[in-house]
Structures are given as C-alpha cells and as structure tokens.
Design an enzyme around this catalytic site. Structure first.
Site, mmCIF file in Angstrom:
data_model
loop_
_atom_site.group_PDB
_atom_site.id
_atom_site.type_symbol
_atom_site.label_atom_id
_atom_site.label_comp_id
_atom_site.label_asym_id
_atom_site.label_seq_id
_atom_site.Cartn_x
_atom_site.Cartn_y
_atom_site.Cartn_z
ATOM 1 N N HIS A 1 87.062 -34.865 -4.557
ATOM 2 C CA HIS A 1 88.288 -34.251 -4.021
ATOM 3 C C HIS A 1 89.058 -33.507 -5.115
ATOM 4 O O HIS A 1 89.575 -32.406 -4.888
ATOM 5 C CB HIS A 1 89.189 -35.301 -3.375
ATOM 6 C CG HIS A 1 88.559 -36.004 -2.221
ATOM 7 N ND1 HIS A 1 89.100 -37.140 -1.652
ATOM 8 C CD2 HIS A 1 87.424 -35.739 -1.507
ATOM 9 C CE1 HIS A 1 88.327 -37.537 -0.660
ATOM 10 N NE2 HIS A 1 87.305 -36.713 -0.561
ATOM 11 N N HIS B 1 86.836 -31.618 6.349
ATOM 12 C CA HIS B 1 86.766 -32.496 5.181
ATOM 13 C C HIS B 1 85.368 -32.475 4.571
ATOM 14 O O HIS B 1 85.224 -32.576 3.347
ATOM 15 C CB HIS B 1 87.161 -33.938 5.500
ATOM 16 C CG HIS B 1 87.167 -34.778 4.259
ATOM 17 N ND1 HIS B 1 88.189 -34.725 3.335
ATOM 18 C CD2 HIS B 1 86.238 -35.613 3.732
ATOM 19 C CE1 HIS B 1 87.893 -35.504 2.311
ATOM 20 N NE2 HIS B 1 86.715 -36.055 2.529
ATOM 21 N N ASP C 1 84.518 -31.797 0.723
ATOM 22 C CA ASP C 1 83.589 -32.595 -0.089
ATOM 23 C C ASP C 1 82.504 -31.718 -0.708
ATOM 24 O O ASP C 1 82.172 -31.850 -1.895
ATOM 25 C CB ASP C 1 82.909 -33.665 0.779
ATOM 26 C CG ASP C 1 83.722 -34.944 0.890
ATOM 27 O OD1 ASP C 1 84.684 -35.132 0.127
ATOM 28 O OD2 ASP C 1 83.378 -35.773 1.762
ATOM 29 N N HIS D 1 76.810 -36.546 -0.064
ATOM 30 C CA HIS D 1 76.811 -36.371 -1.515
ATOM 31 C C HIS D 1 75.402 -36.426 -2.109
ATOM 32 O O HIS D 1 75.089 -35.663 -3.020
ATOM 33 C CB HIS D 1 77.693 -37.431 -2.173
ATOM 34 C CG HIS D 1 79.107 -37.393 -1.694
ATOM 35 N ND1 HIS D 1 79.931 -36.305 -1.890
ATOM 36 C CD2 HIS D 1 79.847 -38.301 -1.006
ATOM 37 C CE1 HIS D 1 81.114 -36.551 -1.352
ATOM 38 N NE2 HIS D 1 81.089 -37.748 -0.813
#
Length: 304
Positions: free
Chosen positions: A78, A237, A241, A264
């Site tokens: 973030h 969001h 990310d 991720h």
C-alpha cells in the site's frame, strides 16, 4: 526533462500492523538520486536495509513481504502504491517493527503523508521501464499479464460468488495517462471475509484488523457502517495492490498490466519473469521533452 523525485521533508506517522497488531512507528525520509525506495528496520542493531525490489520479496502470504537474512518487512504494497502513484523515485522508509502500518487499509493516508512532506524534483532523469512484448503468467485458473502500451494502464477482474459482490462491478480498468491515482484508486481499502478473519486470528494473523482498516464482509453483506467508498471498491483495491507490487520493479512502468484473480504471489512471479527476459523491456528516459511522458503525475512543489 522528466526528473526523479523524492520527499522535501522528513515525516512521521504511527499505526498498527495488520497481522501483528503491534504499534508501528513509521518515518519517511528524502533520499539521493538513484537510491530507489529503501525500507529500514531501525529497531534492530545494526539497522537492516532492504531495497524494494522484486528479488527481495521472500513471502507473498496475504501481502508482499521483503526478506533479507531472516529480517522481514511485511505489507509493503500500500505504501509502495502511494509512492508509485505520486511518482516518488527515492525515499527511505524507517520502521520499528516487521510490518508497515495498515492505516485505514488503503493508500490514502500514505498519499496524505507524502503530500504533507512535500515532493521535490531532483537533478537526474526519471527512468521508466518500457514493456516491449506481451508476457503472461498463469496458475490454477488465475493469470497476470504485461502488454506494450503507450502509457500506464491497469485492469483487474475479481470473481467472488457471494451476495455482497452481486450487482457490483467485479472488473475495472484505469488508464493513468488521463486519470489520477489519488482520485481513482488511493482510497480503496483492503477487504476480507468474516469467516476468514476468525481463521486467520487462530493462526496469529490479522490481529490488527478491524472495521477501521478493512472492508469486512459477512455471509451476506458489507458490515462496515459507512459502506463502500467506491461502487467497485473491491476491484479497485486489487488495482491498488497491483500498482504497489509492480513498483517493486524499481521504476514507473510504461505498459499495461491485467490481472484475473491474481494476487501478490502471481504478481511477483510475473515481475521476476519480466526481469529475466531482457528482450521484454528496456529502460527509457524523457530528457528532451517533458510533455512526452505518457503518465499523469501530481505536479511536485519545486526542484531540489
């Protein structure tokens, strides 16, 4: 010439680690040309520095975690997203704990911190990574892809079969050559399911999670009193990310990134595959014509 950027002043904040629940003291500091973004564990003696690069990602469980000789700095995405969105090339991030504070679950508080510190230009050309060919990473029905594009465009599709997601856009595409990261993405919060949070806490994770720093969904609906900040906040969001993960390349990207249910781990595999394929990218600068850069950044205050 499009120049590198750093912070004008030192600025500090205090927050809570999402997974540890610990109080975290965060300090952002200016850094010299070509430093990059460097995280420092100043609670250790001697302090440990870890550069925010894709090869230093050692764990992608629930967040992107930098690891060096057993020292961890978790949940960097973030803050990196805020640095990317404001075009900050060089900065030191001092922490007294193993995790960046979660703040409100978005990049908004970090954007505010950086803007409060001030942004200055430095006397060196900003380097961009230009995507030259398509690169795809697939895994278990999920995928992440880079494509050539004259600008910076990010698209993401999530796919949740859940009442809270029904009727809401589960896909979003944002072209940053014409729109602002701060306005369109920075305030989108991380989200989680009540049933998962209970399981995570049993595993000593998400100990700092609350309705103050995440969108929480029960079996039927969003339980946050104020609801969502964007109609498609969940998908936005994931874009936030992804932008943070992509900034682990060390430079602003000129190209398009698309993700389908990616996270991720897959994002990092794509970054590593890109860096390994020297024919897929090149470093470019805009030393002659500042208007030629195909990405919209907030204007800095002054030159350093």
């Amino acid at each position: 010439m499009i120049k590198q950027r750093t912070l004008k002043n030192v600025i500090r904040a205090t927050g809570v680690g999402l997974h540890t629940g610990d109080i975290v003291y965060l300090t952002l500091r200016p850094a010299a040309v070509d430093t990059g973004i460097v995280f420092r564990r100043v609670d250790l003696d001697p302090p440990v520095e870890i550069k925010a690069r894709e090869e230093n990602v050692g764990d992608t469980t629930l967040s992107s975690t930098l690891v060096k000789e057993g020292v961890r700095i978790a949940t960097v995405e973030h803050l990196l997203s805020a640095f990317a969105g404001l075009g900050i090339d060089n900065a030191y991030v001092d922490l007294n704990a193993s995790e960046v504070p979660i703040m409100d679950g978005s990049a908004g508080p970090f954007v505010f911190l950086i803007q409060s510190a001030g942004i200055v230009q430095q006397e060196a050309p900003k380097r961009f990574i230009l995507i030259k060919k398509t690169l795809l990473m697939e895994e278990e029905g999920k995928w992440a892809r880079f494509e050539p594009f004259d600008g910076f465009k990010v698209s993401f599709v999530i796919d949740f079969d859940h009442p809270a997601f029904k009727g809401r856009p589960q896909g979003v595409e944002i072209d940053f050559s014409s729109t602002s990261f701060v306005k369109e993405v920075s305030r989108a919060r991380t989200f989680g399911f009540m049933k998962d949070i209970e399981r995570l806490r049993e595993a000593n994770l998400a100990l700092g999670g609350s309705l103050n720093n995440a969108v929480v969904v029960d079996d039927y609906r969003v339980i946050n009193e104020d609801g969502l900040r964007y109609e498609d906040e969940f998908a936005r969001h994931k874009i936030l990310d992804a932008i943070g993960d992509l900034y682990l390349l060390g430079h602003t990207l000129i190209g398009a990134f698309s993700g389908y249910k990616s996270g991720h781990a897959l994002n990092n595999k794509l970054l590593c595959a890109l860096m390994a394929d020297k024919s897929a990218w090149e470093i470019v600068t805009f030393e002659d014509d500042e208007t030629a850069a195909p990405i919209l950044f907030t204007r800095p205050l002054t030159a350093a």
